[in-house]
Design a protein around this motif. Structure first.
Motif, PDB file in Angstrom:
ATOM      1  N   ASN A 174      34.769  56.197 -70.104  1.00 16.52           N
ATOM      2  CA  ASN A 174      35.242  55.817 -71.440  1.00 16.52           C
ATOM      3  C   ASN A 174      35.021  54.335 -71.716  1.00 16.52           C
ATOM      4  O   ASN A 174      34.709  53.928 -72.841  1.00 16.52           O
ATOM      5  CB  ASN A 174      36.720  56.164 -71.590  1.00 16.52           C
ATOM      6  CG  ASN A 174      36.953  57.639 -71.868  1.00 16.52           C
ATOM      7  OD1 ASN A 174      36.115  58.293 -72.499  1.00 16.52           O
ATOM      8  ND2 ASN A 174      38.073  58.177 -71.405  1.00 16.52           N
ATOM      9  N   ARG A 177      31.432  54.036 -72.557  1.00 11.29           N
ATOM     10  CA  ARG A 177      31.208  54.565 -73.903  1.00 11.29           C
ATOM     11  C   ARG A 177      31.625  53.541 -74.959  1.00 11.29           C
ATOM     12  O   ARG A 177      30.935  53.339 -75.957  1.00 11.29           O
ATOM     13  CB  ARG A 177      32.009  55.851 -74.095  1.00 11.29           C
ATOM     14  CG  ARG A 177      31.817  56.505 -75.466  1.00 11.29           C
ATOM     15  CD  ARG A 177      32.884  57.530 -75.745  1.00 11.29           C
ATOM     16  NE  ARG A 177      34.187  56.887 -75.805  1.00 11.29           N
ATOM     17  CZ  ARG A 177      35.329  57.559 -75.938  1.00 11.29           C
ATOM     18  NH1 ARG A 177      35.330  58.881 -75.995  1.00 11.29           N
ATOM     19  NH2 ARG A 177      36.484  56.917 -75.996  1.00 11.29           N
ATOM     20  N   GLU A 181      29.395  51.944 -77.938  1.00 16.09           N
ATOM     21  CA  GLU A 181      29.824  52.046 -79.335  1.00 16.09           C
ATOM     22  C   GLU A 181      29.934  50.675 -79.981  1.00 16.09           C
ATOM     23  O   GLU A 181      29.537  50.491 -81.135  1.00 16.09           O
ATOM     24  CB  GLU A 181      31.161  52.782 -79.410  1.00 16.09           C
ATOM     25  CG  GLU A 181      31.068  54.272 -79.108  1.00 16.09           C
ATOM     26  CD  GLU A 181      32.426  54.942 -79.093  1.00 16.09           C
ATOM     27  OE1 GLU A 181      33.458  54.213 -79.079  1.00 16.09           O
ATOM     28  OE2 GLU A 181      32.466  56.193 -79.089  1.00 16.09           O
TER      29      GLU A 181
END
Length: 349
Positions: A174, A177, A181
């Motif tokens: 995460n 990620r 992003e």
């Protein structure tokens, strides 16, 4: 040049564009030979061409670079009829060489500027690649490390141990990620203005969701949230929640483990203010200006072990807060913690 004696030439002068407009009172920026100024209407009224130092014979030549006027060459004399056509032609050739020299100097200056810009861009690119590579490798190392550990010792681990290692992999993935992003959001922000959907939004609900997201990343993290339950703002739901996640995540990341993160919100006229306070060591004066810049990292700042930062969160958060008609600032900082304040317009409907 100087004015000299009344029977001598009054000198040669190269003048920049600023202040040169009055030197062309007869015909715009055209080259002019005025053999006798008293026979040319308008010339006698322009200082210093009056009285004892009245200029009586003048050659005026525009200095043109790529068709644009940058200044003029003035050759003048106190003697009437001093200059003739042959003087005019020589002066014109000289003016062309001056203009060419100015153009060459301008090209050299532009090339120097381009070279410096290229060096700065290369340095920025190298810093960017080094920073992103480091930030990507850190969570990737955790994913690979725990994955290999599970692969090698799966049968000898209890379900609890396996679950704990899988949880660590999910947390690291995460983080990776989020970095990707943030990079995508930063790229889209540089290419065009952000497209936002502003609508009535419950501040309490948005804070609750952001706090829950951070708690999932920082297991056991205490987050205290207080504020009016009915306060509504006019903002983009996705970006507002992401801004709050960034602020709360930073507060947890830079605070000692076990210390609470405090979130409060209130009405300030027609503005709603959300304050996120951490228990970190504070931000030194020399580091405050770079907080909201791209990849801005405060020198010497220390995060919790195993945590990484992209240096994009505050930069992106401020950009989106501004796009929604609000603001994001460091409101206070000291050795007992820092407070970041997000302000958004209140929904009046």
């Amino acid at each position: 040049g100087g004015h000299g004696q009344p029977h001598l030439p009054a000198g040669v002068r190269v003048a920049p564009l600023e202040g040169s407009q009055g030197l062309f009172p007869l015909a715009g920026d055209q080259a002019r030979l005025v053999a006798e100024t008293r026979g040319a209407p308008g010339w006698r009224n322009i200082p210093p061409w009056t009285g004892r130092h009245e200029l009586r014979s003048i050659i005026l030549l525009p200095l043109l670079i790529q068709g644009k006027l940058y200044g003029c060459l003035r050759v003048s004399s106190f003697t009437p009829g001093f200059y003739h056509q042959e003087h005019f032609q020589v002066a014109r050739a000289f003016a062309e060489r001056i203009a060419q020299a100015l153009w060459n100097a301008r090209l050299y200056q532009l090339e120097q500027h381009r070279a410096r810009a290229a060096e700065e861009l290369a340095s920025l690119r190298n810093d960017f690649v080094a920073s992103v590579s480091h930030e990507l490798r850190t969570p990737l190392a955790a994913v690979l490390g725990y994955g290999e550990l599970l692969q090698a010792h799966w049968d000898r681990m209890s379900d609890t141990d396996r679950r704990a290692k899988v949880d660590r992999i999910v947390v690291a993935a995460n983080r990776q990620r989020k970095l990707v992003e943030d990079l995508l959001r930063e790229t889209s922000l540089e290419e065009s203005a952000p497209v936002l959907s502003r609508k009535p939004l419950s501040l309490a609900d948005t804070v609750t969701r952001a706090a829950h997201t951070v708690r999932e990343t920082y297991h056991g993290q205490t987050i205290e949230a207080t504020g009016p339950a009915n306060l509504m703002v006019l903002a983009d739901p996705i970006q507002t929640e992401q801004i709050l996640i960034n602020l709360v995540d930073n507060a947890a990341k830079y605070s000692p483990e076990g210390s609470p993160v405090l979130i409060s919100w209130s009405l300030e006229g027609i503005i709603a203010a959300v304050r996120v306070r951490d228990k970190g060591p504070g931000i030194p004066t020399e580091g405050r200006e770079i907080l909201f810049t791209r990849f801005g990292r405060v020198p010497g700042s220390r995060m919790r072990a195993g945590r990484v930062g992209t240096g994009l969160g505050l930069y992106l958060s401020r950009a989106f807060a501004t796009a929604m008609g609000g603001s994001l600032d460091l409101e206070a900082t000291g050795t007992d913690g820092s407070t970041f304040t997000l302000r958004l317009p209140v929904c009046t409907d």
